[in-house]
Enzyme design. Structure first.
Site, PDB file in Angstrom:
ATOM      1  N   SER A 148       0.843  -1.205   0.000  1.00  0.00           N
ATOM      2  CA  SER A 148       0.000   0.000   0.000  1.00  0.00           C
ATOM      3  C   SER A 148       0.870   1.244   0.000  1.00  0.00           C
ATOM      4  CB  SER A 148      -0.850  -0.017   1.281  1.00  0.00           C
ATOM      5  OG  SER A 148      -1.362   1.273   1.578  1.00  0.00           O
ATOM      6  N   TYR A 161      -3.522   0.003  10.008  1.00  0.00           N
ATOM      7  CA  TYR A 161      -3.344  -0.388   8.599  1.00  0.00           C
ATOM      8  C   TYR A 161      -1.923  -0.070   8.136  1.00  0.00           C
ATOM      9  CZ  TYR A 161      -4.565  -0.565   3.587  1.00  0.00           C
ATOM     10  OH  TYR A 161      -4.617  -0.847   2.246  1.00  0.00           O
TER      11      TYR A 161
HETATM   12  P1  NAP Z   1     -11.953  -4.888  -0.524  1.00  0.00           P
HETATM   13  O1  NAP Z   1     -12.769  -4.365  -1.641  1.00  0.00           O
HETATM   14  O2  NAP Z   1     -12.227  -4.463   0.881  1.00  0.00           O
HETATM   15  O3  NAP Z   1     -11.966  -6.520  -0.577  1.00  0.00           O
HETATM   16  C1  NAP Z   1     -11.280  -7.201   0.417  1.00  0.00           C
HETATM   17  C2  NAP Z   1     -11.452  -8.683   0.143  1.00  0.00           C
HETATM   18  O4  NAP Z   1     -10.745  -9.405   1.155  1.00  0.00           O
HETATM   19  C3  NAP Z   1     -12.892  -9.139   0.198  1.00  0.00           C
HETATM   20  O5  NAP Z   1     -13.105 -10.157  -0.764  1.00  0.00           O
HETATM   21  C4  NAP Z   1     -13.019  -9.738   1.599  1.00  0.00           C
HETATM   22  O6  NAP Z   1     -14.029 -10.716   1.645  1.00  0.00           O
HETATM   23  C5  NAP Z   1     -11.615 -10.351   1.762  1.00  0.00           C
HETATM   24  N1  NAP Z   1     -11.248 -10.535   3.168  1.00  0.00           N
HETATM   25  C6  NAP Z   1     -11.233  -9.590   4.133  1.00  0.00           C
HETATM   26  N2  NAP Z   1     -10.884 -10.149   5.305  1.00  0.00           N
HETATM   27  C7  NAP Z   1     -10.663 -11.478   5.071  1.00  0.00           C
HETATM   28  C8  NAP Z   1     -10.280 -12.592   5.874  1.00  0.00           C
HETATM   29  N3  NAP Z   1     -10.060 -12.450   7.184  1.00  0.00           N
HETATM   30  N4  NAP Z   1     -10.156 -13.804   5.286  1.00  0.00           N
HETATM   31  C9  NAP Z   1     -10.388 -13.958   3.966  1.00  0.00           C
HETATM   32  N5  NAP Z   1     -10.751 -12.944   3.137  1.00  0.00           N
HETATM   33  C10 NAP Z   1     -10.885 -11.721   3.699  1.00  0.00           C
HETATM   34  O7  NAP Z   1     -10.418  -4.559  -0.744  1.00  0.00           O
HETATM   35  P2  NAP Z   1      -9.634  -3.944  -2.006  1.00  0.00           P
HETATM   36  O8  NAP Z   1      -9.788  -2.470  -2.019  1.00  0.00           O
HETATM   37  O9  NAP Z   1      -9.943  -4.751  -3.222  1.00  0.00           O
HETATM   38  O10 NAP Z   1      -8.140  -4.222  -1.528  1.00  0.00           O
HETATM   39  C11 NAP Z   1      -7.549  -5.504  -1.710  1.00  0.00           C
HETATM   40  C12 NAP Z   1      -6.169  -5.426  -1.104  1.00  0.00           C
HETATM   41  O11 NAP Z   1      -5.481  -4.292  -1.634  1.00  0.00           O
HETATM   42  C13 NAP Z   1      -6.179  -5.213   0.407  1.00  0.00           C
HETATM   43  O12 NAP Z   1      -5.072  -5.884   0.986  1.00  0.00           O
HETATM   44  C14 NAP Z   1      -5.973  -3.703   0.553  1.00  0.00           C
HETATM   45  O13 NAP Z   1      -5.384  -3.376   1.804  1.00  0.00           O
HETATM   46  C15 NAP Z   1      -5.034  -3.438  -0.571  1.00  0.00           C
HETATM   47  N6  NAP Z   1      -4.995  -2.069  -1.073  1.00  0.00           N
HETATM   48  C16 NAP Z   1      -6.145  -1.453  -1.462  1.00  0.00           C
HETATM   49  C17 NAP Z   1      -6.045  -0.162  -2.009  1.00  0.00           C
HETATM   50  C18 NAP Z   1      -7.252   0.615  -2.464  1.00  0.00           C
HETATM   51  O14 NAP Z   1      -7.099   1.827  -2.686  1.00  0.00           O
HETATM   52  N7  NAP Z   1      -8.407   0.003  -2.613  1.00  0.00           N
HETATM   53  C19 NAP Z   1      -4.804   0.445  -2.150  1.00  0.00           C
HETATM   54  C20 NAP Z   1      -3.672  -0.232  -1.694  1.00  0.00           C
HETATM   55  C21 NAP Z   1      -3.780  -1.497  -1.177  1.00  0.00           C
HETATM   56  P3  NAP Z   1     -14.755 -11.045   3.086  1.00  0.00           P
HETATM   57  O15 NAP Z   1     -15.044  -9.732   3.719  1.00  0.00           O
HETATM   58  O16 NAP Z   1     -15.980 -11.852   2.769  1.00  0.00           O
HETATM   59  O17 NAP Z   1     -13.761 -11.844   3.862  1.00  0.00           O
HETATM   60  C1  GCO Z   2      -6.904   5.306   3.277  1.00  0.00           C
HETATM   61  C2  GCO Z   2      -7.023   4.359   2.120  1.00  0.00           C
HETATM   62  C3  GCO Z   2      -5.664   3.814   1.728  1.00  0.00           C
HETATM   63  C4  GCO Z   2      -5.805   2.866   0.580  1.00  0.00           C
HETATM   64  C5  GCO Z   2      -4.505   2.316   0.147  1.00  0.00           C
HETATM   65  C6  GCO Z   2      -3.575   3.359  -0.349  1.00  0.00           C
HETATM   66  O1  GCO Z   2      -7.806   5.322   4.127  1.00  0.00           O
HETATM   67  O2  GCO Z   2      -5.898   6.035   3.296  1.00  0.00           O
HETATM   68  O3  GCO Z   2      -7.903   3.306   2.430  1.00  0.00           O
HETATM   69  O4  GCO Z   2      -5.072   3.201   2.830  1.00  0.00           O
HETATM   70  O5  GCO Z   2      -6.617   1.809   0.921  1.00  0.00           O
HETATM   71  O6  GCO Z   2      -3.922   1.497   1.090  1.00  0.00           O
HETATM   72  O7  GCO Z   2      -2.473   2.700  -0.951  1.00  0.00           O
END
Ligand code: NAP
Ligand code: GCO
Length: 267
Positions: A148, A161
């Protein structure tokens, strides 16, 4: 080039949390590159929702979904055995499942802090530890941890986080260091601000129809002047899962539209 170095033909990829969002995009990219994919979520309804989307996208023949909480070591071990029996040994692991709690640190319960760290960091340890021995036996593998911006930067309300994602960066480097000799490459992808359900609260339109202040802030902090889309991660994810990255190890590939390079647009 005798074979496409970006092909994943014949590979088995386990993408945790790939029912929607970033995980789904990565899983779809892997299937399109020739892999069979397995994914898991902690809730049956999320798995079912994901399988419906895979079906709508014509991908159901190449994917299996399972219910498994990635923080539950026994459940992860059982799921891994099931995957090996029902699909095949895991060649590519993407530790994608994650959560966030946005709370000012001094107001955050320690139990909530622990849960975020458990899901976003400890789970990557648990699932990687489960899969690595079979990768060692089989001559190698690929592990990709979804880090992230918060692996590098802090901000208000995301202490748990950021601590977890900072730790995930170092866990990535440590797995690369400890198991590189077994032809296991462990790298990270650091998405910028991506438009998924997880960031939806940061993009909600205001009552007067204007952008959420944080939405405007991110646009000003991103040279690309836009939020990322989950599909922006497909290419980097294929690169790190394929032969093309066989000498890339311990690297965090930031896919952020340039946020980390940029001081931000003058208001
Ligand atoms: P999301 O939309 O919140 O989806 C998260 C997924 O993880 C869901 O399918 C959820 O399903 C599953 N999950 C959560 N807790 C779990 C557990 N204990 N066991 C198994 N599955 C679990 O997340 P996203 O935005 O696609 O992000 C995916 C990854 O990218 C995460 O690691 C997030 O931190 C990272 N990320 C996101 C962003 C962003 O801007 N969106 C940026 C940087 C990094 P259930 O709830 O049913 O378990
Ligand atoms: C926040 C956001 C970020 C993104 C992502 C950025 O609240 O700042 O959720 O943490 O999820 O991780 O890379």
């Amino acid at each position: 080039m005798s074979e496409d170095m970006f092909s994943l033909k014949g590979k088995v990829a386990w993408v945790t949390g790939a029912a929607y969002g970033i995980g789904y995009a990565i899983a779809k990219a892997y299937i399109e590159a020739g892999a069979k994919v397995v994914f898991n979520c902690s809730r049956q309804e999320t798995v079912d929702r994901g399988l419906k989307t895979y079906e709508e996208d014509g991908l159901l023949d190449s994917v299996k979904g399972y219910v498994c909480d990635v923080t539950d070591e026994d459940a992860v071990k059982s799921l891994h055995e099931r995957i090996c029996k029902e699909v095949g040994e895991v060649d590519i692991l993407v530790n994608n499942a994650g959560m966030i709690r946005r709370v000012p640190m001094i107001e955050m319960e320690a139990s909530d802090f622990r849960r975020v760290v458990d899901v976003d960091l400890t789970a990557a340890f648990i699932v990687s530890k489960t899969v690595i021995p079979s990768m060692m036996k089989r001559g190698g593998g690929k592990i990709i941890n979804i880090c992230s911006m918060m692996s590098e930067l802090g901000r208000e309300t995301v202490s748990a986080y950021a601590a977890a994602k900072g730790g995930l960066k170092m866990l990535t480097k440590n797995i690369a260091s400890e198991y590189g000799a077994y032809n296991i490459q462990c790298n990270g992808i650091g998405p910028g601000y991506i438009a998924t359900e997880q960031t939806a609260p940061l993009r909600e339109r205001q009552s007067d129809g204007s952008r959420h202040p944080f939405d405007s802030f991110i646009i000003a902090k991103t040279p690309a002047e836009r939020w990322g889309e989950s599909d922006d991660l497909k290419g980097p994810a294929i690169f790190l899962a394929s032969k093309a990255s066989d000498f890339v190890n311990g690297h965090i590939l930031y896919v952020d539209g340039g946020i980390l390079a940029y001081i931000g647009k003058q208001p």
